[in-house]
Design a protein around this motif. Structure first.
Motif, mmCIF file in Angstrom:
data_model
loop_
_atom_site.group_PDB
_atom_site.id
_atom_site.type_symbol
_atom_site.label_atom_id
_atom_site.label_comp_id
_atom_site.label_asym_id
_atom_site.label_seq_id
_atom_site.Cartn_x
_atom_site.Cartn_y
_atom_site.Cartn_z
ATOM 1 N N LEU A 31 -4.953 -8.897 -10.370
ATOM 2 C CA LEU A 31 -4.134 -8.409 -9.270
ATOM 3 C C LEU A 31 -4.259 -6.900 -9.143
ATOM 4 O O LEU A 31 -4.317 -6.191 -10.147
ATOM 5 C CB LEU A 31 -2.664 -8.763 -9.508
ATOM 6 C CG LEU A 31 -2.319 -10.246 -9.621
ATOM 7 C CD1 LEU A 31 -0.846 -10.417 -9.999
ATOM 8 C CD2 LEU A 31 -2.618 -10.971 -8.315
ATOM 9 N N HIS A 32 -4.267 -6.412 -7.906
ATOM 10 C CA HIS A 32 -4.282 -4.966 -7.648
ATOM 11 C C HIS A 32 -3.068 -4.658 -6.766
ATOM 12 O O HIS A 32 -2.925 -5.201 -5.687
ATOM 13 C CB HIS A 32 -5.577 -4.535 -6.956
ATOM 14 C CG HIS A 32 -5.811 -3.064 -7.020
ATOM 15 N ND1 HIS A 32 -4.991 -2.152 -6.393
ATOM 16 C CD2 HIS A 32 -6.769 -2.335 -7.653
ATOM 17 C CE1 HIS A 32 -5.438 -0.929 -6.628
ATOM 18 N NE2 HIS A 32 -6.530 -1.016 -7.394
ATOM 19 N N CYS A 33 -2.207 -3.764 -7.262
ATOM 20 C CA CYS A 33 -0.945 -3.435 -6.590
ATOM 21 C C CYS A 33 -1.092 -2.380 -5.487
ATOM 22 O O CYS A 33 -0.108 -1.758 -5.095
ATOM 23 C CB CYS A 33 0.081 -2.944 -7.602
ATOM 24 S SG CYS A 33 0.576 -4.148 -8.822
ATOM 25 N N GLY A 34 -2.276 -2.157 -4.994
ATOM 26 C CA GLY A 34 -2.456 -1.288 -3.838
ATOM 27 C C GLY A 34 -2.904 0.122 -4.140
ATOM 28 O O GLY A 34 -2.906 0.571 -5.279
ATOM 29 N N ASP A 35 -3.282 0.800 -3.066
ATOM 30 C CA ASP A 35 -3.894 2.129 -3.102
ATOM 31 C C ASP A 35 -5.206 2.117 -3.871
ATOM 32 O O ASP A 35 -5.521 3.031 -4.623
ATOM 33 C CB ASP A 35 -2.940 3.202 -3.645
ATOM 34 C CG ASP A 35 -2.003 3.744 -2.571
ATOM 35 O OD1 ASP A 35 -2.108 3.300 -1.406
ATOM 36 O OD2 ASP A 35 -1.175 4.602 -2.886
ATOM 37 N N SER A 36 -6.004 1.075 -3.608
ATOM 38 C CA SER A 36 -7.372 1.061 -4.138
ATOM 39 C C SER A 36 -8.241 1.986 -3.295
ATOM 40 O O SER A 36 -9.210 2.540 -3.786
ATOM 41 C CB SER A 36 -7.956 -0.352 -4.106
ATOM 42 O OG SER A 36 -8.156 -0.783 -2.771
ATOM 43 N N GLU A 37 -7.881 2.123 -2.024
ATOM 44 C CA GLU A 37 -8.649 2.872 -1.029
ATOM 45 C C GLU A 37 -10.053 2.297 -0.865
ATOM 46 O O GLU A 37 -10.985 3.008 -0.485
ATOM 47 C CB GLU A 37 -8.687 4.368 -1.344
ATOM 48 C CG GLU A 37 -7.312 5.012 -1.281
ATOM 49 C CD GLU A 37 -7.349 6.523 -1.439
ATOM 50 O OE1 GLU A 37 -8.226 7.170 -0.833
ATOM 51 O OE2 GLU A 37 -6.491 7.040 -2.179
ATOM 52 N N LEU A 38 -10.192 1.000 -1.162
ATOM 53 C CA LEU A 38 -11.452 0.296 -0.990
ATOM 54 C C LEU A 38 -11.263 -0.823 0.029
ATOM 55 O O LEU A 38 -10.149 -1.323 0.221
ATOM 56 C CB LEU A 38 -11.912 -0.318 -2.321
ATOM 57 C CG LEU A 38 -12.133 0.641 -3.483
ATOM 58 C CD1 LEU A 38 -12.427 -0.132 -4.768
ATOM 59 C CD2 LEU A 38 -13.253 1.626 -3.175
ATOM 60 N N SER A 39 -12.332 -1.227 0.641
ATOM 61 C CA SER A 39 -12.294 -2.354 1.562
ATOM 62 C C SER A 39 -11.952 -3.629 0.792
ATOM 63 O O SER A 39 -12.369 -3.797 -0.362
ATOM 64 C CB SER A 39 -13.659 -2.500 2.233
ATOM 65 O OG SER A 39 -13.797 -3.775 2.807
ATOM 66 N N SER A 40 -11.250 -4.518 1.439
ATOM 67 C CA SER A 40 -10.916 -5.788 0.779
ATOM 68 C C SER A 40 -12.170 -6.593 0.464
ATOM 69 O O SER A 40 -12.131 -7.498 -0.358
ATOM 70 C CB SER A 40 -9.963 -6.608 1.647
ATOM 71 O OG SER A 40 -10.585 -6.928 2.882
ATOM 72 N N THR A 41 -13.295 -6.256 1.091
ATOM 73 C CA THR A 41 -14.552 -6.953 0.832
ATOM 74 C C THR A 41 -15.462 -6.186 -0.136
ATOM 75 O O THR A 41 -16.597 -6.594 -0.367
ATOM 76 C CB THR A 41 -15.315 -7.194 2.155
ATOM 77 O OG1 THR A 41 -15.569 -5.926 2.778
ATOM 78 C CG2 THR A 41 -14.520 -8.084 3.091
ATOM 79 N N SER A 42 -14.961 -5.100 -0.706
ATOM 80 C CA SER A 42 -15.777 -4.333 -1.648
ATOM 81 C C SER A 42 -16.071 -5.165 -2.893
ATOM 82 O O SER A 42 -15.244 -5.974 -3.313
ATOM 83 C CB SER A 42 -15.083 -3.031 -2.042
ATOM 84 O OG SER A 42 -14.002 -3.302 -2.899
#
Length: 169
Positions: A31-42
């Motif tokens: 799980l990633h709680c956000g602010d990855s700043e990456l595309s969801s398809t990365s």
């Protein structure tokens, strides 16, 4: 059930890949709680279920995710919509609405795990810009029945004992 929990990676890619590869054979969910700043398809997020953070501009990720972990409901959001830098009260109300026993959030970059009125709140901290400590952190949580073991790690994979704890939920 074991879950890898990241948050606030703010554009990092190699660190996300390293952490993912380090634990992919031992966890059942990432799980990633956000602010990855990456595309969801990365490729870095390909194994993760994630939510949108306040820095994820134009993202098609959802604002919240609800998961069943061996009979315990997990609720995940970034936290900016619940003012988590000031209080967990609004987030607690949302957790109660969805009957969550585990809440995962980010936004504040402060690594913490605490039990409030029978609900376990976990912020894995940040693997890029930690606040209140120098270690860049993430979490592995293991849930079995009403027991949750929360282990914090730094980006090199070393457990941070003073943050890790067992909880009854």
């Amino acid at each position: 059930m074991k879950v890898l929990l990241l948050s606030d990676s703010h554009g990092l890619t190699s660190e996300v890949d390293i952490i993912k590869k380090r634990h992919e054979d031992e966890v059942e969910l990432m799980l990633h709680c956000g602010d990855s700043e990456l595309s969801s398809t990365s490729p870095q997020l390909s194994s993760f279920k994630g939510v949108k953070g306040n820095c994820d501009f134009g993202s098609d990720l959802p604002n919240e995710i609800i998961e069943d972990l061996n009979g315990q409901t997990l609720y995940m959001t970034h936290g900016h919509l619940y003012n988590v830098k000031v209080t967990l009260m609004s987030l607690k109300y949302r957790a109660e609405e969805v009957n969550a026993k585990i809440v995962c959030y980010g936004h504040s970059h402060v690594a913490a795990a605490e039990l409030i009125d029978g609900i376990l709140f976990i912020n894995p901290g940040s693997i890029r810009l930690p606040i209140q400590r120098r270690q860049k952190t993430y979490v592995i949580i293991e849930v079995e029945d009403s027991h949750a073991n929360v282990k914090f790690f730094d980006v090199s994979g070393e457990e941070i004992q003073e943050l890790s704890n067992d909880f009854m939920i």
